[in-house]
Design a protein around this motif. Structure first.
Motif, short mmCIF file in Angstrom:
data_model
loop_
_atom_site.label_atom_id
_atom_site.label_comp_id
_atom_site.label_asym_id
_atom_site.label_seq_id
_atom_site.Cartn_x
_atom_site.Cartn_y
_atom_site.Cartn_z
N LYS A 54 0.90 -1.31 -0.06
CA LYS A 54 0.07 0.04 0.04
C LYS A 54 0.83 1.42 -0.14
O LYS A 54 2.11 1.22 0.43
CB LYS A 54 -0.66 0.08 1.23
CG LYS A 54 -1.75 -1.18 1.14
CD LYS A 54 -2.89 -1.03 2.43
CE LYS A 54 -3.82 -2.06 2.55
NZ LYS A 54 -4.48 -2.18 3.61
N LYS A 55 0.51 2.26 -0.39
CA LYS A 55 0.99 3.71 -0.60
C LYS A 55 0.21 4.73 -0.24
O LYS A 55 -1.11 4.50 -0.22
CB LYS A 55 1.61 3.88 -2.04
CG LYS A 55 2.60 2.89 -2.50
CD LYS A 55 3.60 3.14 -2.15
CE LYS A 55 4.93 2.04 -2.62
NZ LYS A 55 6.02 2.21 -2.09
N GLY A 117 -6.68 14.40 4.39
CA GLY A 117 -6.44 14.78 2.98
C GLY A 117 -5.44 13.97 2.29
O GLY A 117 -4.80 13.99 1.35
N ARG A 118 -5.17 12.79 2.76
CA ARG A 118 -4.45 11.73 2.16
C ARG A 118 -5.26 10.51 2.12
O ARG A 118 -6.34 10.26 2.62
CB ARG A 118 -3.44 11.42 3.47
CG ARG A 118 -2.17 12.34 3.46
CD ARG A 118 -1.28 11.92 4.40
NE ARG A 118 -0.25 12.83 4.39
CZ ARG A 118 1.01 12.89 3.81
NH1 ARG A 118 1.23 12.25 2.95
NH2 ARG A 118 1.63 14.11 4.15
N GLU A 119 -4.87 9.62 1.31
CA GLU A 119 -5.46 8.40 0.73
C GLU A 119 -4.40 7.38 0.62
O GLU A 119 -3.47 7.51 0.36
CB GLU A 119 -6.28 8.55 -0.41
CG GLU A 119 -7.15 7.47 -1.03
CD GLU A 119 -7.92 7.91 -2.38
OE1 GLU A 119 -8.86 7.39 -2.60
OE2 GLU A 119 -7.49 8.88 -3.07
N ILE A 120 -4.94 6.00 1.30
CA ILE A 120 -4.05 4.88 1.13
C ILE A 120 -4.63 4.02 0.22
O ILE A 120 -5.65 3.72 0.13
CB ILE A 120 -4.33 4.15 2.51
CG1 ILE A 120 -3.84 5.18 3.60
CG2 ILE A 120 -3.38 3.05 2.76
CD1 ILE A 120 -4.05 4.65 5.00
N VAL A 121 -3.78 3.85 -0.75
CA VAL A 121 -4.19 3.00 -1.98
C VAL A 121 -3.15 1.86 -2.26
O VAL A 121 -2.31 1.96 -1.68
CB VAL A 121 -4.32 4.00 -3.31
CG1 VAL A 121 -5.21 5.10 -3.26
CG2 VAL A 121 -2.55 4.44 -3.46
N SER A 122 -3.71 1.05 -3.23
CA SER A 122 -2.82 -0.16 -3.43
C SER A 122 -1.62 0.34 -4.12
O SER A 122 -1.48 1.34 -4.74
CB SER A 122 -3.60 -1.34 -4.25
OG SER A 122 -2.51 -2.04 -4.82
N ALA A 123 -0.27 -0.12 -3.96
CA ALA A 123 0.77 0.11 -4.68
C ALA A 123 0.76 0.04 -6.06
O ALA A 123 1.32 0.82 -6.84
CB ALA A 123 1.94 -0.69 -4.19
N ASP A 124 -0.33 -0.72 -6.65
CA ASP A 124 -0.35 -0.97 -8.11
C ASP A 124 -1.45 -0.08 -8.61
O ASP A 124 -1.40 -0.12 -9.97
CB ASP A 124 -0.92 -2.22 -8.39
CG ASP A 124 0.20 -3.62 -7.94
OD1 ASP A 124 1.43 -3.38 -7.69
OD2 ASP A 124 -0.30 -4.43 -7.55
N ASP A 125 -1.96 0.93 -7.75
CA ASP A 125 -3.03 1.98 -8.21
C ASP A 125 -2.21 3.03 -9.07
O ASP A 125 -0.95 3.29 -8.83
CB ASP A 125 -3.44 2.54 -6.90
CG ASP A 125 -4.69 3.28 -7.37
OD1 ASP A 125 -4.69 4.24 -8.05
OD2 ASP A 125 -5.75 2.98 -6.65
#
Length: 133
Positions: A54-55, A117-125
């Protein structure tokens, strides 16, 4: 490899870190006016459970409210959480096996310091900088 690192992380420190964030979020929900901080704490808690793969990205829709909330968060809790992650990360990096776990702790510093104001997404996003076109 991500799954193996996440399992090691969960057993050694992820569960306890996530539990702390979930309890803090629950307290924020009880106080009603701090509900946005509770949502952020739970989001960080989920990230702390399973951080590999995750990123963290900036939300494009974040505005002045997020900035003001982050200033309040930094003063009340963010600086202490960031210092805790920094110290834990340094301690984990002492051993070779702990280096990936220490790096994961360092990855938690920005979101624990300013979660709104941040979002945690998949590293492949595709929204992750430096990946895709």
């Amino acid at each position: 490899m991500r799954t193996l690192l996440n399992i090691i992380w969960l057993v050694l420190c992820g569960f306890w870190m996530a539990l702390g964030y979930f309890v803090a979020g629950l307290i924020c929900f009880i106080l009603i006016i701090t509900i946005p901080f509770g949502v952020a704490a739970w989001r960080i808690g989920v990230f702390a459970l399973w951080p590999f793969g995750k990123k963290i990205t900036q939300k494009e829709s974040a505005g002045v409210g997020s900035a003001i909330g982050n200033v309040i968060w930094i003063i009340v809790a963010g600086i202490w959480l960031a210092i805790g992650h920094l110290m834990t990360g340094i301690a984990l990096c002492i051993t070779i096996i702990g280096i990936p776990l220490g790096i994961a702790n360092f990855k938690l510093i920005p979101v624990s310091l300013t979660p709104l104001g941040r979002e945690i997404v998949s590293a492949d996003d595709p929204r992750v900088p430096g990946q895709g076109f």
